[in-house]
Design an enzyme around this catalytic site. Sequence first.
Site, mmCIF file in Angstrom:
data_model
loop_
_atom_site.group_PDB
_atom_site.id
_atom_site.type_symbol
_atom_site.label_atom_id
_atom_site.label_comp_id
_atom_site.label_asym_id
_atom_site.label_seq_id
_atom_site.Cartn_x
_atom_site.Cartn_y
_atom_site.Cartn_z
ATOM 1 N N PHE A 312 0.872 -1.179 0.000
ATOM 2 C CA PHE A 312 0.000 0.000 0.000
ATOM 3 C C PHE A 312 0.904 1.222 0.000
ATOM 4 C CE2 PHE A 312 -4.366 1.431 0.865
ATOM 5 C CZ PHE A 312 -4.153 2.760 1.182
ATOM 6 N N LEU A 313 0.890 1.982 -1.096
ATOM 7 C CA LEU A 313 1.838 3.088 -1.224
ATOM 8 C C LEU A 313 1.200 4.274 -1.926
ATOM 9 C CD1 LEU A 313 4.731 4.274 -1.076
ATOM 10 C CD2 LEU A 313 5.164 3.197 -3.298
ATOM 11 N N ILE A 314 1.303 5.432 -1.298
ATOM 12 C CA ILE A 314 0.991 6.715 -1.922
ATOM 13 C C ILE A 314 2.321 7.449 -2.085
ATOM 14 C CG2 ILE A 314 -0.271 8.888 -1.747
ATOM 15 C CD1 ILE A 314 -2.067 6.445 -2.082
ATOM 16 N N GLN A 319 1.158 12.506 -0.593
ATOM 17 C CA GLN A 319 0.844 12.083 0.765
ATOM 18 C C GLN A 319 0.223 13.229 1.559
ATOM 19 O OE1 GLN A 319 4.479 10.462 2.327
ATOM 20 N NE2 GLN A 319 4.460 8.702 0.935
ATOM 21 N N ASN A 320 -0.501 12.848 2.626
ATOM 22 C CA ASN A 320 -1.185 13.805 3.497
ATOM 23 C C ASN A 320 -2.255 14.589 2.747
ATOM 24 O OD1 ASN A 320 0.596 13.053 5.603
ATOM 25 N ND2 ASN A 320 2.103 14.529 4.859
ATOM 26 N N SER A 321 -2.869 13.950 1.754
ATOM 27 C CA SER A 321 -3.946 14.588 0.993
ATOM 28 C C SER A 321 -5.205 13.733 0.960
ATOM 29 C CB SER A 321 -3.480 14.874 -0.442
ATOM 30 O OG SER A 321 -2.377 15.754 -0.450
ATOM 31 N N GLY A 322 -5.259 12.661 1.739
ATOM 32 C CA GLY A 322 -6.458 11.843 1.821
ATOM 33 C C GLY A 322 -6.556 10.734 0.801
ATOM 34 N N GLY A 324 -4.842 7.948 0.655
ATOM 35 C CA GLY A 324 -4.759 6.650 1.302
ATOM 36 C C GLY A 324 -6.108 6.168 1.791
ATOM 37 N N GLU A 347 -1.288 -7.413 5.719
ATOM 38 C CA GLU A 347 -0.041 -8.126 5.956
ATOM 39 C C GLU A 347 0.984 -7.207 6.615
ATOM 40 O OE1 GLU A 347 3.538 -10.275 3.372
ATOM 41 O OE2 GLU A 347 1.588 -9.898 2.467
#
Length: 570
Positions: A312-314, A319-322, A324, A347
């Site tokens: 799971f990667l943004i 990042q920090n923009s919702g 995820g 996992e």
Amino acid sequence: MALILERLYLLSSPRNAIIRNTRSEAGRELIFSFGLPSLSLPSCIASQYGKRRRLYFTTQLHVNSFLHWTCDANDAVNITLVQPDEQKLKTVSSFHPQFTYPIFGDDERIFGYKGLIIRLRFAAHDLRPQLHISYDEKFKPVEDIAAVDIPKTLKPWIPEDAFVTLPDYEKAVLEDKAAKDFKPPGKLVHCYVSRNRNFEIWAGSLADPEVRRLLDRAQIFVSLFIEAGTPLATDDPEWTLQRWTVYFVYEIVKPPTPTASKYSIVGYATTYRWWHYRRDRTQVPVVKNDPFPSGPEIHPSQLPSRLRIAQFLILPPHQNSGHGRHLYTAIHSACVQDPSVVELTVEDPNEAFDVLRDSADYHILRPEFIKHEVNINPDPYEAHSRNQRPRRVPTAALIPVKLLHDIRTSYKIDSTQFAHILEMFLLSQIPLKNRHAGGANMSRLLIKKHRAEDPNERRYYWWRMLTKQRLYKRSKDILIQLDLDERIQKLEETVSNVEEGYEVLLKEFSEREEKLKARGVVESPAATVSDDASAGPSGTSRDQRVKRKFTVEDDEDKVEEEDTAKRTKV
């Protein structure tokens, strides 16, 4: 101080030298300390002889100059997303990796270059890669001492088509006529708007060649941004690939040229279906001696499964923009809609992902808890038995166990995760003044316990008992090794840590709701997750982590961790 070392013998003596080995794929180092400032030299310029560990140097080097030939790999590697412009490539975003130790070794250092820049370019829509290496000066080989072969080191980590020249790569991207009609592989599963920008989430099976090609190009991000992450094997048999689903998050952007793509990558996630055995208790098993029938072919998607989020990667610019929370919600929605999936698991999640997951699941389950008026019963005993000392926690009398089980199975949330969300919700139903964070009198609570006059104090007492019960069951093997007094102390400390983490999240949720009310905005439960709860490497919510884990350490554990731990896992 410049030292010239020529055929110098050092004896390994506690008074003269201390030698420590560190391993690295790019080369080992021997760290010397003998009264002078520590020096770091590659092991390739030294050879060891005999039991006395004499080090024999075969060349002359200025040690201080030599140290200038090493550089930090995290700073040297630069990742760039590009789009075609009128005459040249346009940079969409540029950022550095968080980790490089899987590629360049635990020390994350590269030897043999000055002014080194390793630029990994990716086309923003289809992640077409290109490796470009530049430097001011390269170390000239001296016997068996040579600079790190960067292309050879990176070859196992990036596709073969990344090793093209920069002019050829620029020409290929600028003249890519198919980019205009590019669509992410798979099918569109979710659309959303964030900060007046449009985004889409696409999902496809790893058995799809287009999904596999795009994932192969993105695999290096796993090693650069996910702690202890492992790239997927995309050459497995097809029946194994069919168990994998890949979710891609894309932003819809204005194309810089008429032939450019409107899609720009934001992040991605992978999920895997684990077969789940469900015994049919409605029928009595009957032994048959008939020949094994050759029934119809069974597809993995038809089998009962647990869906597990593996990666799971943004990407850092988003990042920090919702994003995820939207990606997680899309995966959860697909899980709920699939009748063959029993529950959604993760996992080996890090604490940053735990925050995101708790936030999303809390806002998914909270309306259901409110609808059924879920709360702790402050009087689980009859009036005449209240003064008796309870021998065990009356769980079934405190909370509606059957109802909660039905809610959990309908939303397909893992039992441990559901327990966290339930504890957080039950804590929120107790007034702040009756909780430890609000200044509750803990000494009086320990004396009065379930006999306190205020029903909310009794609820808080039973909340702590329910949480202790779960923690004890989960860590029973560790706790039974402790003395009774130490066991009670450890449970109290762990419950306080868990409560502290819940309070941080509840405060964040409350502040957000107040802001939305002030603005007159009404959002769906899935959209009320904090935008800061992305699974990225940094951010406000990760500075105040949820404390869940129960650990018992001794002095030997601490010493071992200090010696072996490269970095703190998050």
